[in-house]
Design a protein around this motif. Structure first.
Motif, short mmCIF file in Angstrom:
data_model
loop_
_atom_site.label_atom_id
_atom_site.label_comp_id
_atom_site.label_asym_id
_atom_site.label_seq_id
_atom_site.Cartn_x
_atom_site.Cartn_y
_atom_site.Cartn_z
N HIS A 1 0.82 -1.22 0.00
CA HIS A 1 0.00 0.00 0.00
C HIS A 1 0.85 1.26 0.00
CE1 HIS A 1 -3.22 -2.83 0.78
NE2 HIS A 1 -3.92 -1.95 0.11
N ILE B 1 1.34 1.90 -3.55
CA ILE B 1 0.11 2.43 -4.15
C ILE B 1 -0.05 3.92 -3.82
CG2 ILE B 1 -2.44 2.29 -4.02
CD1 ILE B 1 -2.10 -0.77 -3.72
N LEU C 1 -13.05 3.74 -5.92
CA LEU C 1 -12.59 3.07 -4.70
C LEU C 1 -12.10 4.12 -3.72
CD1 LEU C 1 -11.51 0.70 -2.92
CD2 LEU C 1 -9.45 0.72 -4.32
N ARG D 1 -10.60 4.01 -0.28
CA ARG D 1 -10.07 3.06 0.70
C ARG D 1 -10.32 3.64 2.09
NH1 ARG D 1 -5.96 2.24 -3.58
NH2 ARG D 1 -5.73 0.00 -3.91
N GLU E 1 -10.24 2.61 4.95
CA GLU E 1 -9.39 2.23 6.09
C GLU E 1 -8.30 3.27 6.36
OE1 GLU E 1 -9.98 0.35 3.51
OE2 GLU E 1 -8.15 0.05 2.37
N ASP F 1 -11.08 -2.11 5.26
CA ASP F 1 -10.27 -3.26 4.82
C ASP F 1 -8.96 -3.23 5.59
OD1 ASP F 1 -9.08 -5.35 3.57
OD2 ASP F 1 -8.94 -4.43 1.59
N LYS G 1 -2.06 -3.43 6.49
CA LYS G 1 -2.63 -2.21 7.06
C LYS G 1 -2.99 -2.47 8.52
CE LYS G 1 -5.22 -2.16 3.43
NZ LYS G 1 -6.20 -1.93 2.37
N GLU H 1 -12.03 -10.22 -5.23
CA GLU H 1 -10.58 -10.23 -5.04
C GLU H 1 -10.06 -11.57 -4.54
OE1 GLU H 1 -9.55 -6.96 -2.47
OE2 GLU H 1 -11.32 -7.26 -1.24
N GLY I 1 -10.72 -6.35 -7.55
CA GLY I 1 -9.48 -5.88 -6.88
C GLY I 1 -8.34 -6.76 -7.35
N ASN J 1 -5.19 -6.47 -7.25
CA ASN J 1 -3.98 -6.63 -6.44
C ASN J 1 -4.12 -7.88 -5.57
OD1 ASN J 1 -3.58 -4.08 -7.48
ND2 ASN J 1 -4.22 -3.04 -5.63
N ASP J 2 -5.23 -7.94 -4.84
CA ASP J 2 -5.44 -9.13 -4.01
C ASP J 2 -5.78 -10.34 -4.86
OD1 ASP J 2 -4.75 -8.34 -1.49
OD2 ASP J 2 -6.71 -7.52 -1.00
N ARG K 1 1.74 -10.43 -1.72
CA ARG K 1 2.05 -9.14 -2.38
C ARG K 1 3.02 -8.29 -1.58
NH1 ARG K 1 -3.70 -5.83 -1.92
NH2 ARG K 1 -2.52 -3.97 -2.36
N CYS L 1 -10.76 -2.09 -9.97
CA CYS L 1 -10.19 -1.00 -9.16
C CYS L 1 -8.77 -1.32 -8.70
CB CYS L 1 -11.09 -0.67 -7.98
SG CYS L 1 -11.24 -2.03 -6.82
C1 LIG Z 1 -8.01 -2.51 -4.91
C2 LIG Z 1 -7.56 -3.46 -4.16
O1 LIG Z 1 -7.51 -3.33 -2.81
P1 LIG Z 1 -6.19 -2.98 -1.98
O2 LIG Z 1 -5.06 -2.83 -2.94
O3 LIG Z 1 -6.47 -1.72 -1.23
O4 LIG Z 1 -6.01 -4.16 -1.06
C3 LIG Z 1 -7.04 -4.72 -4.72
O5 LIG Z 1 -6.77 -5.64 -3.96
O6 LIG Z 1 -6.89 -4.75 -5.96
#
Ligand SMILES: C=C(OP(=O)(O)O)C(=O)O
Length: 538
Positions: free
Chosen positions: A188, A191, A291, A293, A295, A332, A337, A427, A448, A450-451, A461, A498
């Motif tokens: 993150h 990101i 999105l 986020r 959190e 999340d 996080k 995700e 999602g 990324n996940d 990740r 997203c």
């Molecule tokens: C958008 C996502 O959520 P995050 O990256 O915040 O876990 C993802 O997992 O693609």
């Protein structure tokens, strides 16, 4: 000139002085003093200066991240004025005839232990606040400035690691880029660097002796150049100019539609982490927020944000976006996080652990606080909600049931809200496989990636050793996206992406072929993706 390789997070070049961010605490010595009154006066003066610092921090935080998040600095100011705290420090100076720094450090230790032993989560957290204000006073007494307060010009931050919570607190106006020894490209923190559109290198050698040296971050090559020669400086200026020209070219696309040559429209939204990010969305002509986020509101705070604080933040985003869609992802938290005041147990595999919706379905009162805040904000704009990490229809039903409860509670109190769209984040492979069933009970899907990549490829990740394996273009991930899009359309709901992959312009055409209706990307990538969409025949 020294050349070091690192992993690049953002394709841009920057040049400036290195600021080495040390995160160790200062060591306080027990020094005997003769003049007790002088020591007490110095302490009083340092409290005054701390009060001024806190006031300007409050103003800055209010401007950048909003009033709710800034409130912590007001709490610190109140703690500074606490009579017991002051008396304890005076008494240590008088009775032990020691310097003020030592008296503050001792009081900090005693008070924070006392708070931490209390049987109340809120009071326990005050322990960290006491340490925070005491460290500030010790720094002032020792003539030191806080690391961040020493930054007086835009710099390249060099640090061992930066947690997402530390990255959000960096002063963006003073940040040219950052270089860290640790980190992974999918974390993150990475990101956030992309959201802020700043060059950043991770997994890079760092040295304190480079503090103050001029350096170049070359985000194209993944290079850090310390003390560049004139040739490298010339090249860096050329690249910076080229980057600026590209930004100018992309700016021409503001106000234009995200539509292919043959008329296929894609909703091009943005990902944000706090209220201040909406400025970047509007600057880059985002068509909505795909999105939020949420959190990050929790990460920036020292304690659970209240319903009122959250409502203020969500309402501000809805109002800033003036009727454009704002999709708020519910909390999340977990995995990378982490928030102290949640007191989550350390886990062997946090990404596979107690996180996101799993926490919310257990901590129902906390979850409903967030749901009520989102619902209340819905009266001020065009808000939708989506749930993260869903792996079963039962979880979705439970989350929706809690949303209904939150609505009933608001109705009973006569508080207005709108009916809002409820989406599911796709995700996990489980969610993809049951997407036909989920699609019957959701208003939309947001993938999602990324996940989804981490869980499909069984590759953490957060682990830099797996950056190569964490390939979101892997055919299995693309197949998952295609399957999700098909299920969505069979159920007559819309589907978006997203995750970071949504901004991969090499894949824009593929996404259109799959029938993806929406792409939500970092604000800094909106115009680049729009340029790509407009260039396609599809
Ligand atoms: C958008 C996502 O959520 P995050 O990256 O915040 O876990 C993802 O997992 O693609």
């Amino acid at each position: 000139m020294i050349r070091i390789e690192g992993k690049s997070i953002c394709k841009k070049v920057t040049m400036g002085k290195i600021f080495f961010l040390k995160k160790e605490e200062s060591i306080v010595r027990r020094e005997k003093v003769e003049n007790i009154e002088k020591e007490k006066k110095q302490f009083d003066a340092s409290v005054e200066e701390a009060r001024e610092q806190l006031l300007s921090l409050y103003e800055k935080a209010k401007r950048e991240v909003g009033e709710a998040e800034a409130a912590i600095f007001e709490v610190h100011t109140m703690m500074l004025e606490d009579q017991d705290y002051k008396e304890s420090i005076y008494s240590i100076i008088e009775n032990q005839q020691v310097c003020a720094e030592f008296a503050v450090a001792e009081t900090s230790k005693n008070f924070s232990r006392m708070f931490r032993d209390m049987n109340d989560d809120y009071m326990k957290e005050r322990g960290s606040d006491i340490e925070d204000i005491s460290n500030r006073i010790i720094r002032i007494l020792g003539g030191e400035k806080g690391d961040e307060e020493q930054i007086t010009e835009p710099v390249i931050i060099m640090a061992k690691d930066l947690a997402p919570s530390e990255t959000v607190q960096l002063n963006k106006e003073m940040l040219l880029g950052f270089v860290t020894e640790k980190g992974s490209v999918n974390s993150h923190t990475a990101i956030l660097a992309r959201t802020m559109n700043i060059p950043a290198l991770i997994n890079t050698e760092i040295r304190e002796e480079w503090h103050g040296e001029v350096a170049i971050i070359d985000g194209y090559k993944g290079e850090l150049i310390i003390n560049p020669d004139s040739e490298r400086i010339k090249k860096a200026y050329e690249q910076i100019e080229e980057d600026q020209n590209k930004e100018r070219r992309l700016k021409e696309l503001k106000g234009k539609e995200s539509i292919t040559k043959s008329g296929r429209k894609v909703n091009l939204y943005a990902n944000i982490g706090n209220v201040a990010d909406t400025g970047k969305v509007l600057q880059n002509d985002g068509e909505g927020i795909g999105l939020f986020r949420s959190e990050f509101l929790y990460l920036e705070a020292k304690d659970f944000p209240t319903e009122e604080e959250q409502f203020t933040a969500y309402k501000a985003v809805a109002e800033n976006m003036a009727g454009k869609k704002v999709i708020i992802r519910t909390l999340d938290i977990g995995a990378d996080k982490q928030v102290d005041y949640f007191h989550l147990e350390k886990e062997e595999n946090p990404a596979l652990g107690y996180r996101a919706i799993r926490i919310c379905l257990k901590e129902q009162e906390m979850f409903k606080t967030q749901l009520r805040a989102i619902l209340r904000a819905s009266a001020f704009g065009n808000i939708s909600i989506m749930f993260p990490m869903i792996v079963s229809v039962e979880e979705l039903r439970q989350a929706k049931e809690l949303l209904e409860e939150a609505k009933r509670e608001l109705e009973e109190g006569g508080i207005p809200f709108k009916e809002i769209e409820t989406g599911v984040m796709i995700e996990t492979p489980a969610a993809v496989i049951i997407s036909d069933e989920l699609g019957k009970e959701a208003d939309f899907f947001s993938i999602g990636t990324n996940d989804l990549t981490q869980y499909t490829l069984a590759a953490d990740r957060q682990n830099p050793m797996l950056d190569e394996s964490m390939n979101p273009r892997h055919p299995a991930v693309l197949k998952m996206i295609e399957m999700t899009a098909e299920s969505a359309h069979r159920n007559h709901i819309w589907v978006g992406i997203c995750g970071e992959l949504g901004a991969d312009i090499e894949l824009t055409e593929t996404f259109l072929k799959y029938g993806i209706d929406e792409l939500s990307v970092s604000p800094s990538r909106i115009l680049e993706v729009r340029e790509k969409i407009r260039s396609l025949e599809y």
